[in-house]
Write a protein that holds these residues in place. Sequence first.
Motif, mmCIF file in Angstrom:
data_model
loop_
_atom_site.group_PDB
_atom_site.id
_atom_site.type_symbol
_atom_site.label_atom_id
_atom_site.label_comp_id
_atom_site.label_asym_id
_atom_site.label_seq_id
_atom_site.Cartn_x
_atom_site.Cartn_y
_atom_site.Cartn_z
ATOM 1 N N ALA A 2 0.836 -1.198 0.000
ATOM 2 C CA ALA A 2 0.000 0.000 0.000
ATOM 3 C C ALA A 2 0.869 1.246 0.000
ATOM 4 N N GLU A 3 0.381 2.292 -0.648
ATOM 5 C CA GLU A 3 1.133 3.538 -0.726
ATOM 6 C C GLU A 3 0.867 4.439 0.468
ATOM 7 N N SER A 4 -0.271 4.265 1.113
ATOM 8 C CA SER A 4 -0.647 5.107 2.249
ATOM 9 C C SER A 4 -1.813 4.441 2.961
ATOM 10 N N LEU A 5 -2.151 4.946 4.138
ATOM 11 C CA LEU A 5 -3.348 4.449 4.817
ATOM 12 C C LEU A 5 -4.587 4.713 3.970
ATOM 13 N N ARG A 6 -4.616 5.846 3.292
ATOM 14 C CA ARG A 6 -5.766 6.192 2.450
ATOM 15 C C ARG A 6 -5.973 5.171 1.349
ATOM 16 N N SER A 7 -4.912 4.569 0.848
ATOM 17 C CA SER A 7 -5.051 3.647 -0.287
ATOM 18 C C SER A 7 -5.879 2.419 0.069
ATOM 19 N N ALA A 225 -9.642 4.892 10.284
ATOM 20 C CA ALA A 225 -10.337 6.147 10.005
ATOM 21 C C ALA A 225 -9.303 7.254 9.834
ATOM 22 N N LEU A 226 -9.603 8.200 8.959
ATOM 23 C CA LEU A 226 -8.691 9.305 8.672
ATOM 24 C C LEU A 226 -9.449 10.621 8.745
ATOM 25 N N GLU A 227 -8.826 11.603 9.377
ATOM 26 C CA GLU A 227 -9.427 12.926 9.533
ATOM 27 C C GLU A 227 -8.829 13.863 8.479
ATOM 28 N N ASP A 228 -9.493 13.935 7.332
ATOM 29 C CA ASP A 228 -8.987 14.785 6.258
ATOM 30 C C ASP A 228 -9.510 16.213 6.338
ATOM 31 N N GLU A 229 -10.561 16.417 7.102
ATOM 32 C CA GLU A 229 -11.069 17.754 7.401
ATOM 33 C C GLU A 229 -11.202 17.846 8.917
ATOM 34 N N PRO A 230 -11.120 19.042 9.494
ATOM 35 C CA PRO A 230 -11.247 19.155 10.947
ATOM 36 C C PRO A 230 -12.550 18.533 11.447
ATOM 37 N N ASN A 231 -12.431 17.558 12.336
ATOM 38 C CA ASN A 231 -13.576 16.904 12.977
ATOM 39 C C ASN A 231 -14.460 16.117 12.011
ATOM 40 N N VAL A 232 -13.914 15.749 10.870
ATOM 41 C CA VAL A 232 -14.643 14.909 9.914
ATOM 42 C C VAL A 232 -13.774 13.702 9.588
ATOM 43 N N TRP A 233 -14.338 12.506 9.800
ATOM 44 C CA TRP A 233 -13.574 11.271 9.657
ATOM 45 C C TRP A 233 -14.181 10.372 8.580
ATOM 46 N N VAL A 244 -6.822 -7.194 6.921
ATOM 47 C CA VAL A 244 -6.366 -6.806 8.258
ATOM 48 C C VAL A 244 -4.852 -6.987 8.368
ATOM 49 N N ALA A 245 -4.348 -8.105 7.864
ATOM 50 C CA ALA A 245 -2.915 -8.379 7.947
ATOM 51 C C ALA A 245 -2.106 -7.338 7.188
ATOM 52 N N ARG A 246 -2.609 -6.906 6.046
ATOM 53 C CA ARG A 246 -1.870 -5.911 5.257
ATOM 54 C C ARG A 246 -1.909 -4.538 5.927
ATOM 55 N N ILE A 247 -3.047 -4.188 6.534
ATOM 56 C CA ILE A 247 -3.106 -2.923 7.271
ATOM 57 C C ILE A 247 -2.113 -2.953 8.431
ATOM 58 N N GLU A 248 -2.110 -4.059 9.165
ATOM 59 C CA GLU A 248 -1.175 -4.191 10.289
ATOM 60 C C GLU A 248 0.267 -4.103 9.822
ATOM 61 N N ARG A 249 0.581 -4.748 8.724
ATOM 62 C CA ARG A 249 1.959 -4.747 8.220
ATOM 63 C C ARG A 249 2.365 -3.338 7.775
ATOM 64 N N TYR A 250 1.444 -2.623 7.138
ATOM 65 C CA TYR A 250 1.773 -1.262 6.705
ATOM 66 C C TYR A 250 2.079 -0.386 7.911
ATOM 67 N N ILE A 251 1.252 -0.474 8.940
ATOM 68 C CA ILE A 251 1.479 0.327 10.140
ATOM 69 C C ILE A 251 2.823 -0.023 10.768
ATOM 70 N N ALA A 252 3.109 -1.320 10.869
ATOM 71 C CA ALA A 252 4.350 -1.769 11.507
ATOM 72 C C ALA A 252 5.582 -1.307 10.751
ATOM 73 N N GLU A 253 5.509 -1.278 9.417
ATOM 74 C CA GLU A 253 6.684 -0.995 8.604
ATOM 75 C C GLU A 253 6.807 0.460 8.190
ATOM 76 N N GLU A 254 5.687 1.184 8.103
ATOM 77 C CA GLU A 254 5.733 2.521 7.504
ATOM 78 C C GLU A 254 5.427 3.656 8.484
ATOM 79 N N ILE A 255 4.910 3.336 9.661
ATOM 80 C CA ILE A 255 4.524 4.411 10.594
ATOM 81 C C ILE A 255 5.404 4.344 11.850
#
Length: 255
Positions: A2-7, A225-233, A244-255
């Motif tokens: 993944a390129e970003s959490l948004r992706s 969830a991502l907050e791209d506008e103030p108080n809007v998710w 789920v595994a790919r989200i976890e791996r992205y967080i572990a490796e990229e954040i």
Amino acid sequence: MAESLRSFFDELESPDRHLVLLNRSSPDPVLGLLDSLLDGQSVSISEAVSDDAGDDDVVALVENGTVIARSSLDELLESVLLINSDLYKTGAIELDDVALPDVFRGLDEVPFRVRSYPASNKEKLLLIIISRVIERIAAEHGDGTLRASFQRLSRIDDERGTRSVYERVAGTDVDVHVYGVGDVESLSTLPVTVHSGTSYPYRRSWFVVFTPPDGGDGDHVALLALEDEPNVWDGFWTFRPELVARIERYIAEEI
């Protein structure tokens, strides 16, 4: 990769699901609570009459004309509709008592766009409940990995209920990682791995991700969830192990 959490949002198929309230006997304000929770979402709510007496005050989740989940209206009232998010922050609701009705569980991978206080007191509630459900699953599993972001690390101490939850989960064999902006030392007494930064994922993401040990059998569940506008998710949750595994791996490796 993944390129970003948004992706990860781009991968959602956004299934067409809607709720049907069957044989309603409850007053209009009860329907109003359900409407307010899902106001502005892609999930519509309608009413219908069923000849089956067992359908009285039952909410059905329908996809492509097929009922895929059912929950009683009482169950929705007790676990979601009559709940205030402050009850989770203060710890008034015990972790073991957190429940996610089947019809809401069945809204997995449906994208939600919700507003925070002061624009809305209710819209974020489903995401808050999903977060607690994931934390409960981690605590009950007793091992695996839990990764959670808080935007401000101080929230863990400021919210008594949140501190209590993470003390409990971290007291098991779950490998707990928390992410946010702020003072790492303030959490030194909590047996968790703290990740601190100021980039976008630390400031504007809200994720709670649990994977069982070694990616094995068992519950895989993620809220993102991502907050791209103030108080809007923008947010969704998923129980799909591969995602789920790919989200976890992205967080572990990229954040």
